[in-house]
Structures are given as C-alpha cells and as structure tokens.
Design a protein around this motif. Structure first.
Motif, PDB file in Angstrom:
ATOM      1  N   THR A 186       3.865 -15.114  -8.558  1.00 33.48           N
ATOM      2  CA  THR A 186       4.285 -13.710  -8.558  1.00 33.48           C
ATOM      3  C   THR A 186       3.344 -12.875  -9.423  1.00 33.48           C
ATOM      4  OG1 THR A 186       6.458 -14.711  -8.749  1.00 33.48           O
ATOM      5  CG2 THR A 186       6.381 -12.329  -8.673  1.00 33.48           C
ATOM      6  N   GLN A 187       2.939 -13.434 -10.547  1.00 31.99           N
ATOM      7  CA  GLN A 187       2.016 -12.697 -11.420  1.00 31.99           C
ATOM      8  C   GLN A 187       0.655 -12.530 -10.751  1.00 31.99           C
ATOM      9  OE1 GLN A 187       2.783 -15.340 -14.876  1.00 31.99           O
ATOM     10  NE2 GLN A 187       2.965 -13.458 -16.046  1.00 31.99           N
ATOM     11  N   ASP A 189       0.165 -12.387  -7.649  1.00 30.42           N
ATOM     12  CA  ASP A 189       0.359 -11.404  -6.590  1.00 30.42           C
ATOM     13  C   ASP A 189       0.222  -9.981  -7.152  1.00 30.42           C
ATOM     14  OD1 ASP A 189       0.871 -10.766  -3.928  1.00 30.42           O
ATOM     15  OD2 ASP A 189       2.963 -10.332  -4.368  1.00 30.42           O
ATOM     16  N   GLN A 190       0.718  -9.799  -8.370  1.00 27.97           N
ATOM     17  CA  GLN A 190       0.598  -8.481  -9.000  1.00 27.97           C
ATOM     18  C   GLN A 190      -0.870  -8.119  -9.220  1.00 27.97           C
ATOM     19  OE1 GLN A 190       2.984  -6.368 -11.171  1.00 27.97           O
ATOM     20  NE2 GLN A 190       4.526  -7.855 -11.771  1.00 27.97           N
ATOM     21  N   LEU A 191      -1.668  -9.118  -9.592  1.00 32.98           N
ATOM     22  CA  LEU A 191      -3.090  -8.854  -9.839  1.00 32.98           C
ATOM     23  C   LEU A 191      -3.806  -8.470  -8.542  1.00 32.98           C
ATOM     24  CD1 LEU A 191      -4.191 -11.584 -12.410  1.00 32.98           C
ATOM     25  CD2 LEU A 191      -3.230  -9.346 -12.805  1.00 32.98           C
ATOM     26  N   GLU A 193      -2.442  -7.292  -5.849  1.00 33.60           N
ATOM     27  CA  GLU A 193      -1.895  -6.014  -5.396  1.00 33.60           C
ATOM     28  C   GLU A 193      -2.555  -4.853  -6.149  1.00 33.60           C
ATOM     29  OE1 GLU A 193       2.416  -5.806  -4.276  1.00 33.60           O
ATOM     30  OE2 GLU A 193       2.469  -4.454  -5.980  1.00 33.60           O
ATOM     31  N   TYR A 194      -2.806  -5.097  -7.424  1.00 34.59           N
ATOM     32  CA  TYR A 194      -3.462  -4.084  -8.247  1.00 34.59           C
ATOM     33  C   TYR A 194      -4.861  -3.780  -7.698  1.00 34.59           C
ATOM     34  CZ  TYR A 194      -5.101  -1.689 -12.457  1.00 34.59           C
ATOM     35  OH  TYR A 194      -5.588  -0.751 -13.327  1.00 34.59           O
ATOM     36  N   ASN A 199       0.387  -0.420  -0.974  1.00 27.43           N
ATOM     37  CA  ASN A 199       1.813  -0.224  -1.251  1.00 27.43           C
ATOM     38  C   ASN A 199       2.056   0.438  -2.604  1.00 27.43           C
ATOM     39  OD1 ASN A 199       2.180  -1.839   1.089  1.00 27.43           O
ATOM     40  ND2 ASN A 199       2.060  -3.662  -0.192  1.00 27.43           N
ATOM     41  N   VAL A 200       1.118   1.282  -3.015  1.00 26.67           N
ATOM     42  CA  VAL A 200       1.300   1.966  -4.292  1.00 26.67           C
ATOM     43  C   VAL A 200       1.869   3.352  -4.013  1.00 26.67           C
ATOM     44  CG1 VAL A 200       0.154   2.792  -6.371  1.00 26.67           C
ATOM     45  CG2 VAL A 200      -0.685   0.741  -5.234  1.00 26.67           C
ATOM     46  N   TRP A 234      -4.871   2.731 -12.826  1.00 23.47           N
ATOM     47  CA  TRP A 234      -5.015   3.426 -11.544  1.00 23.47           C
ATOM     48  C   TRP A 234      -5.002   4.942 -11.703  1.00 23.47           C
ATOM     49  CZ3 TRP A 234      -6.493   3.094  -6.649  1.00 23.47           C
ATOM     50  CH2 TRP A 234      -6.744   1.824  -6.128  1.00 23.47           C
TER      51      TRP A 234
ATOM     52  N   THR B 133       2.995  -8.933 -17.050  1.00 17.56           N
ATOM     53  CA  THR B 133       3.467  -9.262 -15.704  1.00 17.56           C
ATOM     54  C   THR B 133       4.569 -10.324 -15.717  1.00 17.56           C
ATOM     55  OG1 THR B 133       1.625 -10.800 -15.495  1.00 17.56           O
ATOM     56  CG2 THR B 133       1.335  -8.653 -14.488  1.00 17.56           C
ATOM     57  N   LEU B 139       2.408  -3.887 -12.360  1.00 19.05           N
ATOM     58  CA  LEU B 139       1.098  -3.709 -12.970  1.00 19.05           C
ATOM     59  C   LEU B 139       0.350  -2.480 -12.463  1.00 19.05           C
ATOM     60  CD1 LEU B 139      -0.722  -5.185 -15.029  1.00 19.05           C
ATOM     61  CD2 LEU B 139      -1.815  -6.316 -13.096  1.00 19.05           C
ATOM     62  N   VAL B 140       0.502  -2.173 -11.162  1.00 19.22           N
ATOM     63  CA  VAL B 140      -0.282  -1.062 -10.604  1.00 19.22           C
ATOM     64  C   VAL B 140      -0.002   0.273 -11.300  1.00 19.22           C
ATOM     65  CG1 VAL B 140      -0.864  -1.828  -8.295  1.00 19.22           C
ATOM     66  CG2 VAL B 140       1.372  -0.859  -8.714  1.00 19.22           C
ATOM     67  N   TYR B 141       1.177   0.412 -11.885  1.00 17.85           N
ATOM     68  CA  TYR B 141       1.496   1.689 -12.538  1.00 17.85           C
ATOM     69  C   TYR B 141       1.200   1.661 -14.045  1.00 17.85           C
ATOM     70  CZ  TYR B 141       3.852   2.275  -8.106  1.00 17.85           C
ATOM     71  OH  TYR B 141       4.114   2.349  -6.768  1.00 17.85           O
ATOM     72  N   ALA B 142       0.694   0.520 -14.514  1.00 18.94           N
ATOM     73  CA  ALA B 142       0.498   0.358 -15.955  1.00 18.94           C
ATOM     74  C   ALA B 142      -0.801   1.003 -16.423  1.00 18.94           C
ATOM     75  CB  ALA B 142       0.478  -1.126 -16.293  1.00 18.94           C
ATOM     76  N   ARG B 267      11.506 -10.780  -7.120  1.00 19.44           N
ATOM     77  CA  ARG B 267      11.421  -9.352  -7.398  1.00 19.44           C
ATOM     78  C   ARG B 267      12.114  -8.528  -6.326  1.00 19.44           C
ATOM     79  NH1 ARG B 267       5.776  -7.052  -8.306  1.00 19.44           N
ATOM     80  NH2 ARG B 267       4.955  -8.652  -6.914  1.00 19.44           N
TER      81      ARG B 267
END
Ligand SMILES: [Zn+2]
Lengths: 407, 312
Positions: A186-187, A189-191, A193-194, A199-200, A234, B133, B139-142, B267
């Motif tokens: 999951t972590q 995936d966050q990277l 996605e970033y 999907n932002v 971002w 995380t 993370l994208v909003y961080a 999530r």
C-alpha cells in the motif's frame, strides 16, 4: 555461420522437468542459444544478495519456470552457461527460503523498490524493429521520474538508486535503501501514485476565500488562494509548471492556453499581463488569472510520469513480481539489460551502449517482411524474402524478434 | 511516578508499556479483572461514540495496561469488528488527550516510537516518507520535499491517534485457541454487552440486494484478506439496488470503517475504486458462489432470488 569456437558447444536444454516440452529447436534457436551461451561465458552476471532472491527463466515466454534459487554467484553463472535462458528474471524481494512454494513459505524479508517504465508502441509511425521514438519517450520519462520525483521530492540518494535498461524498450529503476525496503504494498502504491499524479483531486490545493468590505468594492469578492513559492510537493509542481508556461514565447503561450480551453482573447489578455500574473501566482493569489482551473487541468494532464509511456503500477506494488536481471540478455532483442550511469542516461542509445554482439562480424539472413530501421547509427533496409548481409548484432535482433531466418 | 512509568501507563503502544507488561505479566486472571476490563472497554466504546467531548483521564498505575490486554482478548472472542473499532477509537482519543498535555520532551519521546523518522522542526515537525505513508495519509497532497513532510503538532497527534486506534483494534495477532478458558467463558456475556453497528442495522434498504443477509454480514465488516472482495460485492449490490454513487460511497466508507484493522491497511480509496469500477461496468453480476468461495459468507441466504435462479 559464426566462429567454430562457439559452434562446437552444444546448448543443453533446460531441466527436462521444467522446460516446455514442445519447444521448437530450430536452426535459429540454436544460433541464438550458441551466441547467448558465448556471452555468458565471457560476461559475469552479478546479483547482490544472490542467495536471498527468487529467480525465473524463460525460453518461450518471459518466465517459463520460477521459484529457482542459487547459493552463490558461481552457481548462478554456471546455470546461465549450461541452461542458456533467453530471458532471466529475479525478485526485487529478499526471502529466507527463495525456492520454497507457495509464495508464503518463502518468508518475505524485504524488497527493493522498483519503478517500471515501458514504451507505448501504439503511436503513429512506430517502428516494429527498433523504434527511436519509443526509446526517446521512455528515456525522457525515466529522467523526469528520477530528477523531479525520486531525487527532488522523495529525497532518494543517488548511491541507492540504479537505472536499468530492460534490453528492449523499457527501464527499471531500483531503489535499495534499507529504510524503504520494508515499505508495504500500500505504501509503495502511494509512491507510484504520487509520481503518476493520477486520480489526484487538484482542487484540494486551492481554497476560495470570500472577502467582504474590500476598499472601493461594495460586493463580496471571491479570492482563490493556491500554491505559492512557499509550497512543496505537488502544489509546488503546479506553480512551477504554471510559471514555466507564463514565460513561453507568445505563439507557444497562446497555443498552450488555447489547448487548456481558453479563448484566443482570454489567452492574449493573460499574455499582456503575464508578469503581473506570475508575481500574483507566486504569492498564491490565483484569482489573478481567469479560470485558473483550466490551466491547472492542463498542467495536471502532463506533469506526472507515464503520460505517453506506461508506468506499471503492479511492478512497484506486487513484491512477488520477477524483473529482468541487470546485465543479462533480453531474448526479444539480444541486447544487454544494461545498468546505466546517471551521467549517460540522457544520451543512452542501447544500439551503441548495450550491444552484446559484434557489429564488425556479419551474418546472412532472410527478412520475413520489409524492414527499415536505424541501429547503431546506421540505417538498415531489408527487403522481404531477400538475403541480406547484416552485422551480427542486427542479425541477432531480427532472429530474436522472429523477423528473419538464417539461410 | 517517574517519566518512564508515566509513558508506560498512559501510552499502551509505547516500548515502556510493553516492557511493563512483560515484566509484570497479566498475573492470575480473576473474574474481577475481567469485569474491570469489560467496564473499561465499554467506557472507551461509549467515549468513541460520544458526540460531546468525553471526560478523559490520566493513568496513575499499570492497571489500564492489563485491562487493554484483556479487552483485546475478549474482543477477539466476540467477533464484533464494529465494537473492536470503537474500542480502538476510544483508546486513541484518550491517548490524543494525554499527548496534548505533554511537554515537548515527552511528546517527542512517545511519538518517535511510532515514527522513527520524526524530527522537531521549529514549531512544527517533519516526518520521512515511510512513516508518513504508514498512516492513512495521502502522499500526493503532502508538502513533500527531499523525502520529508512538514506537519504541525495537531495533525501529528491526529495521525498518531489513528495509528494507535488501528493498533488497538487489530486483533489479528491474538491466538484465540490459546486463550485461558476463563476468558472464553466470560466472552459470551461480554459479547452481549457490546453494541452492534447501529447505522447499518437500523437502515432498511429499498432494494433486494442490500437487504440480503449476505450483504448485511459483509457490511458489518470482514477480516483481512476478504476486504477487497467484500468491497466489490457491496459495490455490485449498491449498483443493482440503484443507489446513487454518493449514497453508495457513504455506505462504502461505513464498510471500510467496520472492517478489521490490521497490519495491511485497507484504504477507503481502495474500496471507492471498486465502487468506481463497478459503476462504470453496470453489467457485472453478484456471484453468490464467489462470495462463498472467498469466505465472505458461510451459506447461501434463504429466499435469495439469485440462488433460486442458479439452482433452477
Ligand atoms: Zn514506437
């Protein structure tokens, strides 16, 4: 035929129990096998933490057999020389028992963080043999991934990051930092996605504040507050991109705003005021520009990695995936999956820097179709069903791609 | 009470608390201990549900640690993930209150155990990517720069209390078979005293799908490994019952909240992605057989229009 020295070494078939039984042992296959074998006799495949990784090998498919493990570097090299796989992969994950099955019995310890970028060959004018457009577009995104995201935002160190050409069209970025190797799926995936910026909800970087009683104004004024020079991540990327657009020459400026959905008149008005707009945006006052959401949407559509190429999320998040072993041969091309120093990335041409086979030796092949492509700085044109004498490296490429036969 | 003791008694997730528990053990468990644990657990659950600020307290001795351990054992027996979640939330609220009273030294000493990369940065803090995380942060909003995310004290406490809540309600590490018989016996009465998910139980759905026993069971929360399939099943049922995307999203959020918390976080965005997908592919059917295979249900529902059709 190639030199007699390699011709006398026969290529042993893969494990009878594991290799596909109906594998076609053609003349072309023997030729490829002999040359691959010669390569592995003279090139050491170095795999850090070799005994903790799972290996997979392919002859027909990328992976025909997996759950292999090796105790040492030497044992691995011997496997390459005796079994001569066309495709060789290993796990980014480290296990206590890498050969155990099912997966859960391997006892996962940690895994390198991997980003996988590949070409999207569905563009106009794609060259099926060697496409420079594909090569360039992936390389450009790899550089952006590294510079904008991995190094700048994530702060990864260059010492812990390596870039690997896949041997075909893609690239793998490996990050082997101890602090990241324990990240969950999951972590990870966050990277990814970033980096993709998909999907932002970009509206979350903006606030609208209603101001009453402003001097000289008797109605309520809505002020849009957004990313400023103090922003990070971002938010900062959105501002930087906007500022970069504002300094474009007039033609490009207008074209960019038109593409974002502004009318010509609106775009020209912004251009006339661009210095003022830039200074306002820098201090977070986005009301200085008409319809800022249009500009932001345009930025959002291009600022992430993997817009024109594919950033494979599953390779990053699925830690049981096997990926190409650096510095082995790719069975679709006969080109080396080379580790590339950062300094050479921007000028990297696999047909110069990742060649396994000679350009000075030649081989006669019969092309199965008409082909016209660039390889190692030279143009190659082959007519369908005609014999052509080509450099050995080109012959290997065509044979591996099943686009030519030997005489 | 010295500093180490204060941290041990008040922060169940701290190293000091673990050391205290392993040194003291749970001792001989008597019925009175279980009753005290039940009172404590129900009090936390009430506090979690309370809309008004609850009356917090600061622990003066190690009793609370024992009650937490016993509560978790009892909750693992009760098979009520909704109550386990509330217990975690109640405990997290308490920890958040206690953290708000701490000076910088204790605050940092406690939180750096949850977040090893934590560093004070002027009047704010900063965290590394791995720690940031690990919670439900996106993370994208961080404000991410050079691998560090700047965060204020209030947000940090909020983040830590979410982590504390998920640790407290993650019962996956408890070996139910190894529990003392006294606990197993007591657990039946304990389970009866726990609240069940009112939002879901009280709600009557119009459509035939969400009203089926199988869907009610899934909506009440499922364990790790089944959460994704559960979200797909709910999404399909919502779509078939004609719920708007907004109504369905609200239900999905409730479902995620009801699901078991564990080391592998599930999530909200993952569940909502299932919903998105299903609403984009309206032809998808609910497969009772799949639900059974995935262990989401243990039998077909009586009078289910789907299974009737299947057996014909
Ligand atoms: Zn191409």
């Amino acid at each position: 035929m190639d030199s007699a020295a390699t011709a006398k070494d026969s290529v042993a078939p893969a494990d009878a129990t594991t290799a596909p039984k109906d594998f076609e042992r053609s003349k072309e296959h023997d030729f490829i096998g002999r040359h691959f074998q010669q390569f592995y006799k003279t090139h050491q495949v170095t795999v850090p933490s070799v005994s903790m990784r799972e290996f997979g090998f392919g002859y027909e498919k990328k992976i025909d057999l997996r759950h292999k493990a090796f105790q040492s570097q030497k044992e691995l090299q011997e496997y390459f020389i005796s079994k001569v796989p066309l495709y060789a992969s290993y796990s980014a994950a480290f296990y206590e028992y890498p050969a155990a099955r099912p997966m859960s019995a391997k006892n996962f310890l940690k895994a390198e963080l991997i980003f996988d970028l590949d070409a999207s060959p569905d563009h106009e004018g794609h060259n099926p043999v060697m496409c420079s457009h594909c090569q360039e577009s992936v390389r450009a995104d790899v550089i952006r991934l590294l510079e904008d995201f991995l190094f700048a935002d994530f702060g990864f160190s260059k010492d812990e990051t390596t870039v690997n050409f896949s041997g075909s069209k893609g690239y793998h970025v490996h990050v082997a930092s101890e602090s990241l190797m324990q990240l969950s799926s999951t972590q990870r995936d966050q990277l990814v996605e970033y980096c993709a910026g998909m999907n932002v909800d970009f509206a979350r970087f903006f606030n609208s504040e209603k101001h009453k009683n402003l001097p000289m104004v008797d109605r309520q004024v809505e002020v849009i507050v957004g990313p400023s020079t103090a922003s990070k991540g971002w938010a900062k990327r959105i501002l930087d991109r906007a500022l970069a657009i504002l300094v474009l020459p007039q033609d490009e400026f207008i074209a960019k705003f038109r593409k974002a959905g502004y009318t010509k008149k609106q775009a020209e008005a912004i251009f006339a005021n661009k210095d003022y707009v830039a200074s306002q945006l820098s201090s977070g006052r986005w009301s200085a520009i008409e319809k800022p959401d249009l500009l932001v949407a345009e930025i959002a559509s291009t600022a992430g990695v993997g817009r024109n190429v594919s950033l494979d999320r599953a390779v990053t998040t699925d830690m049981s995936r096997l990926i190409r072993i650096p510095n082995t041969l790719h069975g679709d091309t006969g080109i080396v999956a080379k580790t590339i120093p950062f300094s050479e990335l921007s000028s990297f041409d696999p047909t110069n820097s990742a060649l396994a086979f000679d350009l000075s030796k030649t081989e006669n092949v019969v092309a199965l179709d008409h082909y016209d492509f660039f390889f190692a700085g030279s143009s190659h044109v082959l007519e369908k069903d005609r014999i052509a004498e080509v450099p050995l490296a080109v012959a290997m490429l065509l044979l591996c791609k099943k686009k030519a036969l030997l005489l | 009470m010295d500093l180490q003791q204060r941290i041990a008694y008040n922060y169940f997730f701290s190293r000091q608390a673990r050391q205290h528990l392993s040194a003291q053990g749970l001792g001989q468990i008597a019925n009175s201990d279980l009753e005290a644990a039940q009172d404590f657990c129900l009090r936390l659950i009430r506090n979690a549900q309370a809309k008004v600020p609850f009356q917090p307290w600061v622990a003066q001795d190690g009793d609370e640690l024992k009650w937490i351990a016993l509560s978790r054992m009892l909750l693992s027996q009760s098979g009520n993930p909704f109550a386990a979640r509330l217990f975690g939330e109640g405990l997290a609220k308490l920890c958040a209150y206690r953290l708000s009273l701490e000076d910088l030294q204790v605050f940092t000493a406690v939180l750096s155990q949850l977040y090893p990369t934590l560093k004070a940065d002027g009047d704010k803090y900063c965290l590394g990517i791995a720690d940031y995380t690990s919670g439900q942060n996106e993370l994208v909003y961080a404000p991410l720069d050079g691998g560090k995310i700047s965060i204020d004290r209030e947000s940090l406490v909020e983040m830590a209390s979410r982590l504390a809540a998920s640790r407290a309600s993650d019962l996956s590490g408890i070996d139910k078979a190894a529990l003392p018989p006294l606990i197993t016996e007591f657990a039946a009465d304990f389970a009866a005293a726990l609240p069940s998910s009112p939002a879901l139980m009280a709600r009557q759905f119009e459509g035939k799908f969400l009203n089926q026993g199988c869907m009610k069971k899934i909506l009440a929360g499922v364990s790790e490994g089944k959460r994704f399939y559960g979200s797909m099943a709910i999404a399909i049922a919502c779509q078939k019952d004609g719920l708007s995307k907004e109504e369905a999203s609200a239900l999905m959020r409730q479902y995620v909240a009801n699901c078991q918390r564990s080391s592998h976080e599930f999530r909200e965005s993952e569940a909502l992605a299932s919903l998105d997908w299903v609403y984009k592919h309206p032809g998808i059917n609910l497969s009772c057989r799949k639900l059974l295979q995935q262990g989401l249900i243990d039998r077909y529902c009586d009078g289910c229009p789907q299974t009737k059709r299947k057996t014909e």
